[in-house]
Design a protein around this motif. Structure first.
Motif, short mmCIF file in Angstrom:
data_model
loop_
_atom_site.label_atom_id
_atom_site.label_comp_id
_atom_site.label_asym_id
_atom_site.label_seq_id
_atom_site.Cartn_x
_atom_site.Cartn_y
_atom_site.Cartn_z
N ASP A 1 -10.41 2.92 -2.38
CA ASP A 1 -10.55 3.03 -3.97
C ASP A 1 -9.46 2.05 -4.56
O ASP A 1 -9.90 1.80 -5.71
N ILE A 2 -8.67 1.23 -3.86
CA ILE A 2 -7.93 0.35 -4.55
C ILE A 2 -8.56 -0.84 -5.30
O ILE A 2 -9.71 -1.20 -4.75
N ILE A 3 -8.04 -1.41 -6.45
CA ILE A 3 -8.54 -2.45 -7.21
C ILE A 3 -8.04 -3.64 -6.25
O ILE A 3 -6.86 -3.97 -6.21
N LEU A 4 -8.86 -4.53 -5.68
CA LEU A 4 -8.31 -5.58 -4.73
C LEU A 4 -8.75 -6.91 -5.33
O LEU A 4 -10.03 -7.22 -5.68
N MET B 1 -7.90 -8.60 3.81
CA MET B 1 -8.86 -7.78 2.98
C MET B 1 -9.26 -6.74 3.63
O MET B 1 -9.55 -5.62 2.98
N GLY B 2 -9.74 -6.86 4.80
CA GLY B 2 -10.43 -5.84 5.65
C GLY B 2 -9.33 -4.66 5.96
O GLY B 2 -9.67 -3.57 5.67
N TYR B 3 -8.11 -4.96 6.18
CA TYR B 3 -7.14 -4.03 6.38
C TYR B 3 -7.03 -3.22 5.10
O TYR B 3 -6.94 -2.07 5.17
N ILE B 4 -6.71 -3.98 4.13
CA ILE B 4 -6.38 -3.19 2.88
C ILE B 4 -7.49 -2.36 2.36
O ILE B 4 -7.18 -1.16 2.03
N ARG B 5 -8.91 -2.61 2.38
CA ARG B 5 -9.90 -1.71 2.21
C ARG B 5 -9.88 -0.76 3.13
O ARG B 5 -10.28 0.47 2.79
N ASP C 1 -18.53 -12.80 -0.14
CA ASP C 1 -19.59 -12.42 0.90
C ASP C 1 -19.10 -11.36 1.72
O ASP C 1 -19.84 -10.47 2.15
N LEU C 2 -17.66 -10.97 1.96
CA LEU C 2 -17.26 -9.97 2.78
C LEU C 2 -17.33 -8.50 1.95
O LEU C 2 -17.59 -7.43 2.57
N GLY C 3 -17.70 -8.59 0.64
CA GLY C 3 -17.91 -7.36 -0.22
C GLY C 3 -16.69 -6.42 -0.14
O GLY C 3 -16.88 -5.21 -0.37
N LEU C 4 -15.52 -7.07 -0.29
CA LEU C 4 -14.23 -6.41 -0.26
C LEU C 4 -13.58 -6.09 -1.36
O LEU C 4 -12.83 -5.27 -1.64
N VAL C 5 -13.75 -7.38 -2.13
CA VAL C 5 -12.68 -7.33 -3.20
C VAL C 5 -13.64 -7.18 -4.78
O VAL C 5 -14.71 -7.50 -4.74
N ASN C 6 -12.61 -6.79 -5.71
CA ASN C 6 -13.06 -6.49 -6.84
C ASN C 6 -12.97 -7.90 -7.76
O ASN C 6 -14.03 -7.81 -8.71
N LEU D 1 0.73 -1.15 0.05
CA LEU D 1 -0.01 -0.13 -0.09
C LEU D 1 0.78 1.16 -0.07
O LEU D 1 0.58 2.38 -0.75
N ASP D 2 1.78 1.02 0.71
CA ASP D 2 2.87 2.31 0.96
C ASP D 2 3.40 2.81 -0.48
O ASP D 2 3.93 3.71 -0.53
N THR D 3 3.60 1.87 -1.58
CA THR D 3 4.29 2.03 -2.78
C THR D 3 3.16 3.08 -3.64
O THR D 3 3.80 3.48 -4.66
N GLY D 4 2.02 3.06 -3.43
CA GLY D 4 0.93 3.86 -4.05
C GLY D 4 0.41 3.19 -5.37
O GLY D 4 -0.22 3.88 -6.20
N VAL D 5 0.49 1.87 -5.34
CA VAL D 5 0.14 1.00 -6.74
C VAL D 5 -1.47 1.27 -6.61
O VAL D 5 -1.99 1.67 -5.50
#
Ligand code: HCA
Ligand code: CU
Length: 384
Positions: free
Chosen positions: A132-135, A123-127, A159-164, A86-90
């Protein structure tokens, strides 16, 4: 129609870096990324920043290059990798964890329940950090995993509704097109998420499997230039293009196809490997016609023996004529190219000479041209 709105996730800078002779410098990564961006691939996947300090710096360099393609990085399913990525700005994260009995036992040792819990946490942490990230979440070694395990994992994550996007990976190149289609179809039907296919080529099905995935509704296909990757690699970019082009040229018209030869050559040079003769589109013999019967038909209409048009890729066809399988139509065509107008009998005679001499060794074009010019001289000398 899946073929009308699929995206390529070009992984030369991730899977490709895992090829035996690939070690890209920052400059080479920028060059490869820039050319792939001009070609028009939608996404570029890069090695995890956790791999090495240079890997992390290279992601930042490519992110800052201002390309149109989205820049993704590929990470293991853990919080530390996620944080660094996440820190790289991807713009996207591709998260993967093994689910086959082989990988559960020898890679991470987690149960299916533990995999689901860990994935939910990551996934929860990233979201939470980047709404806005594409996960993407992917299972590694999908096709040797138990189907019941896969469905538990995929449905829990969906079901988490977090990933694309969900990814299926034929990590060891064992899947058949029928198996790939069945798995992708199931995920499309059950989740309505985007579906990505990543296929290795150990048993020669990487392109067919990618095509089967698209037919079944996959939205994203992983490729690398020349197919480089672990062992003998994955679906090659050019091979996927050839497969889709031959179904319908409009499926690949969004890409700058004329850049394909330069892309293949760049990777061949960088990895110090040749482009295989049998390579799709850019192999040395991909557009060489040899037998007399083929040459005659191709001279009349290239479509008789060509399903791909070389000019669409900035390439030329060649008719090989200095061999024992040659035919007089091809020799006549050569005479015309030289501006020599010879009677058919003379052309047939020269063709017989070429065939006889080629029984010993193939003739160069220059040698054939000499024979034709000689014959033309002899014809002129004859009294009228
Ligand atoms: C790897 C394995 C992988 C992952 C594919 C994916 C594979 O080298 O990390 O994330 O979809 O083939 O399973 O490349
Ligand atoms: Cu792989």
């Amino acid at each position: 129609m899946p073929f009308n709105h699929y995206s390529i996730i070009e992984s030369t800078l991730r899977e490709g870096e895992q090829f035996s002779t690939a070690t890209f410098t920052t400059g080479q990564k920028l060059e490869i990324a820039g050319m792939l961006d001009q070609f028009g691939v939608e996404m570029l996947e890069m090695t995890s920043p956790s791999a090495s300090p240079q890997s992390e710096a290279d992601i930042r360099a490519v992110v800052n290059a201002g390309l149109r393609a989205r820049i993704l990085t590929h990470i293991r399913c853990n919080l530390e990798d996620a944080r660094r990525a996440l820190d790289t700005g991807v713009q996207g994260l591709d998260v993967v964890i093994g689910t086959s009995p082989q990988l559960i036992q020898h890679s991470h040792g987690k149960s299916i329940r533990q995999i689901i819990d860990l994935a939910a946490e990551v996934m929860g942490y990233i979201r939470g950090q980047r709404p806005d990230i594409i996960l993407r979440f992917s299972t590694e070694d999908t096709f040797r995993s138990r189907e019941a395990d896969l469905l538990r994992v995929y449905l829990a994550i969906a079901d988490l509704g977090l990933v694309n996007r969900l990814g299926v990976a034929d990590t060891v190149g064992v899947a058949t097109p029928t198996q790939v289609a069945a798995m992708v179809h199931q995920l499309v039907r059950l989740t309505h998420l985007d579906i990505e296919f990543h296929g290795h080529n150990d048993s020669g099905c990487a392109i067919a499997n990618a095509c089967a995935a698209l037919e079944a509704g996959a939205t994203h296909i992983d490729t690398t230039i020349l197919g480089i990757g672990e062992r003998n690699g994955i679906t090659p970019l050019g091979g996927l293009i050839a497969r889709l082009y031959t179904l319908d040229r409009t499926y690949v018209s969004k890409y700058n196809l004329r850049l394909l030869p330069a892309l293949d050559q760049l990777i061949a040079d960088t990895c110090e490997i040749g482009i295989p003769f049998s390579n799709y589109i850019t192999g040395a013999s991909a557009f060489i016609h040899k037998a007399g019967i083929h040459a005659k038909a191709v001279l009349a209409d290239p479509g008789t023996y060509e399903i791909l048009r070389p000019e669409d890729f900035g390439l030329n066809r060649e008719i090989a004529i200095g061999h024992r399988l040659t035919g007089w139509n091809a020799i006549r065509d050569r005479a015309e190219t030289l501006g020599l107008s010879l009677p058919d009998d003379t052309i047939r005679e020269v063709t017989r000479t070429i065939k006889k001499r080629a029984d010993d060794a193939p003739l160069s074009l220059a040698a054939i041209d000499d024979l034709l010019r000689e014959a033309a001289g002899a014809v002129q000398e004859q009294p009228v």
